[in-house]
Design a protein around this motif. Structure first.
Motif, PDB file in Angstrom:
ATOM      1  N   ALA A 191      77.924   4.630  52.317  1.00  0.00           N
ATOM      2  CA  ALA A 191      77.902   5.901  51.603  1.00  0.00           C
ATOM      3  C   ALA A 191      79.248   6.182  50.952  1.00  0.00           C
ATOM      4  O   ALA A 191      79.321   6.598  49.796  1.00  0.00           O
ATOM      5  N   GLU A 192      80.335   5.931  51.690  1.00  0.00           N
ATOM      6  CA  GLU A 192      81.665   6.290  51.186  1.00  0.00           C
ATOM      7  C   GLU A 192      82.082   5.437  49.998  1.00  0.00           C
ATOM      8  O   GLU A 192      82.755   5.907  49.103  1.00  0.00           O
ATOM      9  N   THR A 193      81.697   4.164  50.011  1.00  0.00           N
ATOM     10  CA  THR A 193      82.122   3.294  48.926  1.00  0.00           C
ATOM     11  C   THR A 193      81.070   3.211  47.831  1.00  0.00           C
ATOM     12  O   THR A 193      81.214   2.440  46.900  1.00  0.00           O
ATOM     13  N   GLY A 194      80.011   4.015  47.957  1.00  0.00           N
ATOM     14  CA  GLY A 194      79.011   4.068  46.889  1.00  0.00           C
ATOM     15  C   GLY A 194      78.255   2.776  46.703  1.00  0.00           C
ATOM     16  O   GLY A 194      78.054   2.312  45.584  1.00  0.00           O
ATOM     17  N   ARG A 195      77.824   2.171  47.801  1.00  0.00           N
ATOM     18  CA  ARG A 195      77.048   0.932  47.680  1.00  0.00           C
ATOM     19  C   ARG A 195      75.552   1.268  47.712  1.00  0.00           C
ATOM     20  O   ARG A 195      75.174   2.437  47.781  1.00  0.00           O
ATOM     21  N   ILE A 196      74.683   0.246  47.784  1.00  0.00           N
ATOM     22  CA  ILE A 196      73.329   0.450  47.274  1.00  0.00           C
ATOM     23  C   ILE A 196      72.400   1.497  47.888  1.00  0.00           C
ATOM     24  O   ILE A 196      71.857   2.263  47.108  1.00  0.00           O
ATOM     25  N   PRO A 197      72.213   1.630  49.162  1.00  0.00           N
ATOM     26  CA  PRO A 197      71.173   2.644  49.449  1.00  0.00           C
ATOM     27  C   PRO A 197      71.582   4.044  49.005  1.00  0.00           C
ATOM     28  O   PRO A 197      70.737   4.917  48.864  1.00  0.00           O
ATOM     29  N   VAL A 198      72.879   4.251  48.774  1.00  0.00           N
ATOM     30  CA  VAL A 198      73.364   5.578  48.418  1.00  0.00           C
ATOM     31  C   VAL A 198      73.616   5.703  46.921  1.00  0.00           C
ATOM     32  O   VAL A 198      73.176   6.647  46.277  1.00  0.00           O
ATOM     33  N   ASP A 199      74.353   4.765  46.369  1.00  0.00           N
ATOM     34  CA  ASP A 199      74.707   4.808  44.953  1.00  0.00           C
ATOM     35  C   ASP A 199      74.694   3.371  44.449  1.00  0.00           C
ATOM     36  O   ASP A 199      74.960   2.442  45.200  1.00  0.00           O
ATOM     37  N   ASN A 200      74.368   3.188  43.183  1.00  0.00           N
ATOM     38  CA  ASN A 200      74.339   1.834  42.653  1.00  0.00           C
ATOM     39  C   ASN A 200      75.636   1.554  41.903  1.00  0.00           C
ATOM     40  O   ASN A 200      75.890   2.179  40.876  1.00  0.00           O
ATOM     41  N   PRO A 201      76.478   0.618  42.390  1.00  0.00           N
ATOM     42  CA  PRO A 201      77.761   0.381  41.748  1.00  0.00           C
ATOM     43  C   PRO A 201      77.634  -0.348  40.410  1.00  0.00           C
ATOM     44  O   PRO A 201      78.575  -0.370  39.632  1.00  0.00           O
ATOM     45  N   ALA A 202      76.487  -0.954  40.142  1.00  0.00           N
ATOM     46  CA  ALA A 202      76.352  -1.761  38.943  1.00  0.00           C
ATOM     47  C   ALA A 202      75.934  -0.932  37.729  1.00  0.00           C
ATOM     48  O   ALA A 202      75.943  -1.411  36.614  1.00  0.00           O
ATOM     49  N   THR A 203      75.611   0.326  37.938  1.00  0.00           N
ATOM     50  CA  THR A 203      75.048   1.101  36.835  1.00  0.00           C
ATOM     51  C   THR A 203      76.119   1.893  36.103  1.00  0.00           C
ATOM     52  O   THR A 203      77.107   2.305  36.678  1.00  0.00           O
ATOM     53  N   HIS A 204      75.928   2.071  34.802  1.00  0.00           N
ATOM     54  CA  HIS A 204      76.847   2.909  34.048  1.00  0.00           C
ATOM     55  C   HIS A 204      76.145   4.053  33.338  1.00  0.00           C
ATOM     56  O   HIS A 204      76.755   5.025  32.962  1.00  0.00           O
ATOM     57  N   LEU A 205      74.870   3.900  33.106  1.00  0.00           N
ATOM     58  CA  LEU A 205      74.126   4.998  32.491  1.00  0.00           C
ATOM     59  C   LEU A 205      72.757   5.083  33.122  1.00  0.00           C
ATOM     60  O   LEU A 205      71.842   4.369  32.768  1.00  0.00           O
ATOM     61  N   GLU A 206      72.672   5.917  34.116  1.00  0.00           N
ATOM     62  CA  GLU A 206      71.422   6.043  34.830  1.00  0.00           C
ATOM     63  C   GLU A 206      71.435   7.454  35.403  1.00  0.00           C
ATOM     64  O   GLU A 206      72.480   7.971  35.774  1.00  0.00           O
ATOM     65  N   LEU A 207      70.287   8.078  35.470  1.00  0.00           N
ATOM     66  CA  LEU A 207      70.267   9.466  35.936  1.00  0.00           C
ATOM     67  C   LEU A 207      70.624   9.597  37.402  1.00  0.00           C
ATOM     68  O   LEU A 207      71.002  10.658  37.859  1.00  0.00           O
ATOM     69  N   THR A 208      70.508   8.484  38.160  1.00  0.00           N
ATOM     70  CA  THR A 208      70.736   8.597  39.599  1.00  0.00           C
ATOM     71  C   THR A 208      72.181   8.305  39.986  1.00  0.00           C
ATOM     72  O   THR A 208      72.506   8.335  41.147  1.00  0.00           O
ATOM     73  N   MET A 209      73.051   7.996  39.018  1.00  0.00           N
ATOM     74  CA  MET A 209      74.396   7.570  39.392  1.00  0.00           C
ATOM     75  C   MET A 209      75.201   8.739  39.966  1.00  0.00           C
ATOM     76  O   MET A 209      74.990   9.898  39.627  1.00  0.00           O
ATOM     77  N   VAL A 210      76.136   8.400  40.855  1.00  0.00           N
ATOM     78  CA  VAL A 210      76.944   9.424  41.486  1.00  0.00           C
ATOM     79  C   VAL A 210      78.406   9.262  41.073  1.00  0.00           C
ATOM     80  O   VAL A 210      78.970  10.095  40.361  1.00  0.00           O
TER      81      VAL A 210
END
Lengths: 314, 222
Positions: A191-210
């Motif tokens: 969660a803290e480093t924004g990895r996959i089940p929480v945030d997707n690090p590979a995305t740059h334009l997506e509505l779910t990005m944090v």
């Protein structure tokens, strides 16, 4: 006055600065392989950072000092955190001055300012990202503190060096609370480093990005600093987990040979943790935002169970 | 002596795993996941019983361990699987209280049972005395699960988890009940499972669902 610990400290900060992009490159490379893609190589993050440093900064007209100041602050606190975690040797001057609560607070300061900067420009994405980030943080931080307090209870100290020394000395072997704390720590790290089940690090334009939503307005050297700090944060969390729960090979003797050995062990452990991270990320899908309370709730539950197991079973 | 130390550590580790599976069942939403967790709990319980049997040198505990293994890891989950397939339950389980809240109540129950068993822990000289709190917590979590779930199948799993906790408490408080009693309890649980199955079918045919909230309709109008 013995200068050796200061040398180790400087060396360790250099290592954190130097190999964190390579670590991220390694994780990305493994991920590419696991998905059957061709990777850009371990050194691609270095090239990205160099490219960003060479570019001009584009600032929004209404950007305040918070927006300009944040990248430096985030970078600074992350480097400082890199000095606190005893990765090479337990005898570090910074580690003696700051304990694990300070470490969590340093990450919290960085997060607070990134969230402020996300709202500073006034774009919709920034505010959305900030609100999400703060939601996650409010759930992840108590769990993180609980997980580390379990270790602190067992080792009778909140100082990271002390905890690592006690665990390294082998007084604590197969104990349920360590396993609980470790599981909780793994969930929180994701969660803290924004990895996959929480945030997707590979995305740059997506509505779910944090994370990416907050730093969407950054460019040039500001973006380079924030990206670099993000890479360091990922490496620091992996190193913290490796050092706290598997402290083999760390230097307790304060010799040059010991430091070299600790460095090699650190590389080995980081490599292995990268593999584990990629396995977790490949096996899981990104969670819906509203299910994150359950994810982080279970992290808190595990951490609390660890603490209870310490009292009940020992 | 060193050997005993390690064995008692393994025992407390297994106790922790039993507690973890109890919490897992509390937060698990899917019926299949619940049954798997229940089977895992049975496995940890049976291993723990065997370990305690080894430490205490009580051979009848090996028999209860094998009994637990065959009954709670193989037979009961299998029966539940068959029931669910027959009744075609696929939906996620409905809960009365939301999951993070249930977790908090669960944590409070663990602390409560720790306080409740603290005097026994001081009096007892058995090597398993510290796991008694975990056993009591497992009983309470099973009860909590029966209260917070609406679905008949999950309530039954909660009941079976509660029985697991009682068995665990017997093992950790007095190195197990006499073998006759344990055989009797095992038989009772088995019969209970069959009766539950019959009741499930009846509830299902009457209400077309296993949601026990529907049973409120049974009362007279006044």
């Amino acid at each position: 006055m013995n200068l050796y610990p200061f040398m180790t400290e400087i060396l360790q900060i250099m290592i954190v600065l130097g190999i964190s992009p390579a670590f991220v490159g390694w994780v990305r490379m493994l991920k590419c392989w696991s998905q059957g893609r061709t990777s850009a190589g371990v050194f691609q993050p270095y090239r990205d950072i160099r490219k960003l440093f060479a570019k001009n900064v584009v600032l929004a007209e209404n950007a305040s000092w918070v927006f300009r100041f944040t990248p430096y602050l985030v970078f600074g606190t992350t480097v400082l955190a890199g000095g606190i975690i005893p990765m090479l040797s337990v005898d570090l001057p910074l580690s003696a001055t700051a304990d694990v609560i300070v470490l969590v607070a340093l990450f919290a300061i960085a997060r607070f300012f990134i969230a402020l900067a996300g709202m500073d420009i006034g774009t919709a994405f920034g505010g959305m990202g900030s609100s999400r980030e703060m939601t996650i943080a409010s759930l992840a931080e108590p769990a993180m503190l609980m997980a580390i307090f379990t270790l602190s209870l067992a080792c009778r100290s909140t100082s990271l060096s002390q905890i690592v020394t006690v665990i390294f000395s082998g007084q604590i072997q197969l104990r349920p609370y360590l396993a609980f704390a470790f599981l909780a720590f793994v969930l929180i790290s994701l969660a803290e480093t924004g990895r996959i089940p929480v945030d997707n690090p590979a995305t740059h334009l997506e509505l779910t990005m944090v994370h990416e939503a907050m730093i969407l307005e950054y460019s040039g050297r500001h973006l380079a600093l924030i990206e670099w700090a993000g890479m360091m944060k990922l490496m620091l969390f992996m190193a913290l987990g490796a050092v706290l729960f598997f402290p083999w090979g760390i230097d307790v003797t304060s010799t040059a040979a010991g430091a070299l050995r600790a460095f090699l062990f650190l590389l080995l452990k980081l490599g292995a943790s990268g593999v584990v991270l990629v396995l977790i990320e490949t096996g899981l899908a990104k969670m819906r935002l509203f299910r994150l309370t359950e994810f982080l709730g279970s992290a808190f539950l595990l951490a609390t169970l660890g603490m209870l197991a310490y009292y009940i079973l020992d | 002596m060193m050997d005993l130390q390690i064995v008692s550590q393994i025992s407390s580790f297994l106790a922790a795993l039993v507690l973890l599976t109890a919490f897992g069942m509390l937060v698990q939403k899917r019926v299949y996941g619940l049954i798997h967790l229940f089977a895992w709990q049975g496995l940890f319980l049976s291993l723990n019983t065997a370990v305690v049997g080894f430490v205490a040198n009580k051979h009848h505990l090996y028999i209860s361990s094998v009994l637990t293994l065959s009954l709670k890891v193989v037979l009961l989950p299998y029966i539940l699987h068959v029931l669910i397939n027959r009744l075609k339950i696929r939906k996620e389980v409905e809960t009365v209280v939301n999951i993070p809240m249930t977790m908090m109540i669960g944590i409070a129950l663990v602390i409560f049972s720790y306080h409740l068993t603290a005097p026994i822990r001081q009096l007892s000289t058995l090597i398993t005395r510290s796991t008694l709190a975990v056993a009591l917590a497992t009983v309470m979590l099973g009860l909590l699960m029966m209260i917070t779930r609406r679905h008949a199948v999950t309530q039954i799993i909660g009941f079976l988890a509660l029985e697991n906790g009682l068995f665990f408490a017997a093992t950790s408080a007095t190195y197990g009940m006499p073998l006759v009693v344990e055989l009797g309890v095992a038989l009772d649980v088995l019969i209970a499972a069959f009766i539950f199955g019959i009741f499930f079918f009846h509830i299902h045919t009457t209400f077309d669902t296993l949601d026990v909230e529907q049973m409120a309709k049974l009362k007279e109008e006044n």
